[in-house]
Design an enzyme around this catalytic site. Sequence first.
Site, mmCIF file in Angstrom:
data_model
loop_
_atom_site.group_PDB
_atom_site.id
_atom_site.type_symbol
_atom_site.label_atom_id
_atom_site.label_comp_id
_atom_site.label_asym_id
_atom_site.label_seq_id
_atom_site.Cartn_x
_atom_site.Cartn_y
_atom_site.Cartn_z
ATOM 1 N N TYR A 4 19.922 13.235 33.257
ATOM 2 C CA TYR A 4 21.104 14.084 33.287
ATOM 3 C C TYR A 4 20.936 15.254 32.339
ATOM 4 O O TYR A 4 20.024 15.288 31.524
ATOM 5 C CB TYR A 4 22.342 13.288 32.881
ATOM 6 C CG TYR A 4 22.759 12.262 33.903
ATOM 7 C CD1 TYR A 4 23.337 12.651 35.103
ATOM 8 C CD2 TYR A 4 22.577 10.915 33.664
ATOM 9 C CE1 TYR A 4 23.734 11.715 36.039
ATOM 10 C CE2 TYR A 4 22.965 9.969 34.598
ATOM 11 C CZ TYR A 4 23.540 10.377 35.781
ATOM 12 O OH TYR A 4 23.925 9.441 36.696
ATOM 13 N N ASP A 12 22.658 3.372 45.656
ATOM 14 C CA ASP A 12 23.263 4.476 44.908
ATOM 15 C C ASP A 12 24.233 5.277 45.788
ATOM 16 O O ASP A 12 23.853 6.227 46.470
ATOM 17 C CB ASP A 12 22.134 5.370 44.372
ATOM 18 C CG ASP A 12 22.648 6.459 43.448
ATOM 19 O OD1 ASP A 12 23.873 6.709 43.426
ATOM 20 O OD2 ASP A 12 21.825 7.068 42.759
ATOM 21 N N GLN A 27 18.021 2.629 43.929
ATOM 22 C CA GLN A 27 18.269 3.828 44.741
ATOM 23 C C GLN A 27 18.955 3.534 46.072
ATOM 24 O O GLN A 27 19.797 4.297 46.521
ATOM 25 C CB GLN A 27 16.951 4.571 44.993
ATOM 26 C CG GLN A 27 16.682 5.611 43.929
ATOM 27 C CD GLN A 27 15.378 6.350 44.132
ATOM 28 O OE1 GLN A 27 14.738 6.217 45.167
ATOM 29 N NE2 GLN A 27 14.977 7.119 43.149
ATOM 30 N N SER A 68 24.779 9.088 45.072
ATOM 31 C CA SER A 68 23.767 9.967 45.663
ATOM 32 C C SER A 68 23.950 10.099 47.176
ATOM 33 O O SER A 68 23.823 11.198 47.718
ATOM 34 C CB SER A 68 22.357 9.433 45.383
ATOM 35 O OG SER A 68 22.046 9.596 44.029
ATOM 36 N N ARG A 124 21.099 4.389 37.718
ATOM 37 C CA ARG A 124 20.255 5.364 38.433
ATOM 38 C C ARG A 124 18.792 5.125 38.087
ATOM 39 O O ARG A 124 18.144 5.930 37.431
ATOM 40 C CB ARG A 124 20.751 6.758 38.113
ATOM 41 C CG ARG A 124 22.216 6.858 38.504
ATOM 42 C CD ARG A 124 22.680 8.234 38.628
ATOM 43 N NE ARG A 124 22.863 8.564 40.021
ATOM 44 C CZ ARG A 124 23.369 9.714 40.444
ATOM 45 N NH1 ARG A 124 23.692 10.635 39.585
ATOM 46 N NH2 ARG A 124 23.506 9.932 41.725
HETATM 47 P P1 NAD Z 1 25.323 15.488 38.730
HETATM 48 O O1 NAD Z 1 26.242 15.506 39.891
HETATM 49 O O2 NAD Z 1 25.680 14.674 37.547
HETATM 50 O O3 NAD Z 1 25.100 16.989 38.240
HETATM 51 C C1 NAD Z 1 24.690 17.990 39.140
HETATM 52 C C2 NAD Z 1 23.767 18.947 38.463
HETATM 53 O O4 NAD Z 1 24.484 19.771 37.542
HETATM 54 C C3 NAD Z 1 22.643 18.309 37.659
HETATM 55 O O5 NAD Z 1 21.411 18.652 38.242
HETATM 56 C C4 NAD Z 1 22.812 18.901 36.265
HETATM 57 O O6 NAD Z 1 21.578 19.150 35.649
HETATM 58 C C5 NAD Z 1 23.549 20.169 36.580
HETATM 59 N N1 NAD Z 1 24.242 20.806 35.451
HETATM 60 C C6 NAD Z 1 24.931 20.237 34.425
HETATM 61 N N2 NAD Z 1 25.403 21.176 33.595
HETATM 62 C C7 NAD Z 1 25.030 22.374 34.105
HETATM 63 C C8 NAD Z 1 25.230 23.705 33.694
HETATM 64 N N3 NAD Z 1 25.919 24.018 32.607
HETATM 65 N N4 NAD Z 1 24.683 24.658 34.461
HETATM 66 C C9 NAD Z 1 23.989 24.365 35.576
HETATM 67 N N5 NAD Z 1 23.781 23.136 36.017
HETATM 68 C C10 NAD Z 1 24.288 22.136 35.288
HETATM 69 O O7 NAD Z 1 23.860 15.134 39.170
HETATM 70 P P2 NAD Z 1 23.337 14.110 40.264
HETATM 71 O O8 NAD Z 1 23.210 14.793 41.546
HETATM 72 O O9 NAD Z 1 24.188 12.913 40.225
HETATM 73 O O10 NAD Z 1 21.872 13.778 39.718
HETATM 74 C C11 NAD Z 1 21.349 14.251 38.514
HETATM 75 C C12 NAD Z 1 19.891 13.846 38.387
HETATM 76 O O11 NAD Z 1 19.731 12.441 38.423
HETATM 77 C C13 NAD Z 1 18.985 14.395 39.478
HETATM 78 O O12 NAD Z 1 17.786 14.803 38.898
HETATM 79 C C14 NAD Z 1 18.706 13.243 40.340
HETATM 80 O O13 NAD Z 1 17.450 13.326 40.998
HETATM 81 C C15 NAD Z 1 18.710 12.136 39.338
HETATM 82 N N6 NAD Z 1 19.005 10.881 40.026
HETATM 83 C C16 NAD Z 1 18.144 9.827 39.903
HETATM 84 C C17 NAD Z 1 18.412 8.653 40.586
HETATM 85 C C18 NAD Z 1 17.503 7.469 40.491
HETATM 86 O O14 NAD Z 1 16.454 7.539 39.887
HETATM 87 N N7 NAD Z 1 17.881 6.354 41.094
HETATM 88 C C19 NAD Z 1 19.531 8.543 41.367
HETATM 89 C C20 NAD Z 1 20.388 9.648 41.466
HETATM 90 C C21 NAD Z 1 20.110 10.804 40.784
#
Ligand code: NAD
Length: 371
Positions: free
Chosen positions: A224, A128, A125, A131, A120
Site C-alpha cells: 500500500y 480477494d 488472491q 480486488s 492481501r
Molecule cells: P487501493 O484501492 O487501496 O488504492 C488505490 C491506489 O491509490 C493505490 O495504488 C495507491 O498507491 C494509490 N494512492 C494512494 N495515495 C495516493 C496519492 N496521494 N496519489 C496517487 N495515488 C495514490 O489499492 P488496491 O487496488 O486495493 O491495491 C493496492 C496494491 O495492493 C496494488 O499494488 C495491488 O496489486 C496490491 N494487491 C495485492 C494483492 C495480493 O497480493 N493478494 C491483492 C490486492 C492488491
Amino acid sequence: VKIAIIKETTAGEKRVAMIPVVAQKLEKLGASIVLEAGAGAAATFPDTAYSKETIEADQTKLLADADIVLAVQPPSVDIVKRMKPGAVLVSFIYARMNTDLVRTLRDSKITTFAMEMIPRISRAQAMDALSSQAALAGYYAPLLASVHMQKILPMMTTAVGSLRAARVLVMGLGVAGLQALATAHRLGAVCEGYDVRPETKEEAESVGAKFVDTGVDARGTGGYARELTDDEKAKVRSVLTQHIAQADMIITTASVPGKRAPRLIDAEQLAGMKEGSVVVDMGAENGGNCEGTQPGDIVKIGPVTLVGPINLPSCLAQQASELYAKNIFNLLEQVLKEGELKPDFTDDVIKGTTLTHDGVITNDAIRQVVE
Ligand code: NAD
C-alpha cells in the site's frame, strides 16, 4: 451445514452473494443451500435459475435455520439478531463504519468473516473480494465518464477531417485504476497514469499508458501507499496540475487504507481543466479524491462535469456477483470439511478475515475502535 443467501436491502445494491453455478459447487462440498426468494433477481439470476436450491420467502425462518449466512453489503442489526447464535456470517462488514453492527455480531455470538479483511497475500488472491469488485468498477469508470463527454475517445478520420483522440488521466493505479487505464486504452484514448507507488510505472506501461513521473516515492508497507509530507505534496501538485489541465477525462481511484480518500484535485486545478472535460471520482464514497465531489451525484463545476459514483460494482451486478460468489466459495472451501464447519483459526487467512467469534471481537484494531 445449511447456507442461506439473503436478499440485499441496501438502496441501489443489485448484487447477490451467491450465483447458481457456484451454489451447486458448494452443495458438492456437502452444504445445503437456501435462497431468500428474489435474492438474485436484480443480478439477472431469477429464483428459477437456482434450480437445485430451496427457495424461502420467509426471511425470519431462513435466518433462524442457517448455519452460514451469505451477504454482499453489511446486513442490518435486525438481520443479525434473527440469526442462530454460533452461526457464521460471510459479508462485507466495513467494521469501522458500522460499529453497532460489530457489537451486535459479538453479542449474538456470530462468527463473522469480513470479506474486506481477506489478507492481501498470494495464497488468498482467489478470495480477494476487494480486488474482484475493484477490477470491475475500474473497467466501468471510463465508460461512465465517456457518456458525459461531448467527444469520442479514439482518433477518427472522416471526410471532413480527423478528430483527435481524447486524453485520459487515471490517478491511483491499484486494481481499479489499472483496469480503468486498460479500458480507456482499448477505446482508443491517449492514456496517462499516476500513482505515488513507483512500481506502478511498469504496470501502467503494460496496459498501453504513459506514467506521470513526479519524482516522489511513497511506498508504504504491505503493497500500500503511505501518506505524503507537505513538501512532497507541493512537488507532486505542480507536476500534476499540468497533466490535469490537458485531460479530457480523469478517473481518480486513490486510497490509503483506513484513511479518508487523499485529495488529488483541488478547486483551482478543477477550474483550470478543459471546457467539457469529465472527472469520475471513484473515491466519492470515502470523502472524494476531488474537491467538490458529491457522492451519488453528478455536478457541473466550472468547465468540468464531476461524477461521484456510489457502488460501481453493482452496475455490473451479474459478473460482480459471479466473482464475489467465487471469492466466497474459495473461502468456504477452507472452512468446510466433509460438510461440517471446521474453521482453523490459526490459519493466516482465516485468522485475518475473522472479525468476531464466540462473543469476542477477534481483530485487535477493530476491538479498540468498537469497545
Ligand atoms: P487501493 O484501492 O487501496 O488504492 C488505490 C491506489 O491509490 C493505490 O495504488 C495507491 O498507491 C494509490 N494512492 C494512494 N495515495 C495516493 C496519492 N496521494 N496519489 C496517487 N495515488 C495514490 O489499492 P488496491 O487496488 O486495493 O491495491 C493496492 C496494491 O495492493 C496494488 O499494488 C495491488 O496489486 C496490491 N494487491 C495485492 C494483492 C495480493 O497480493 N493478494 C491483492 C490486492 C492488491
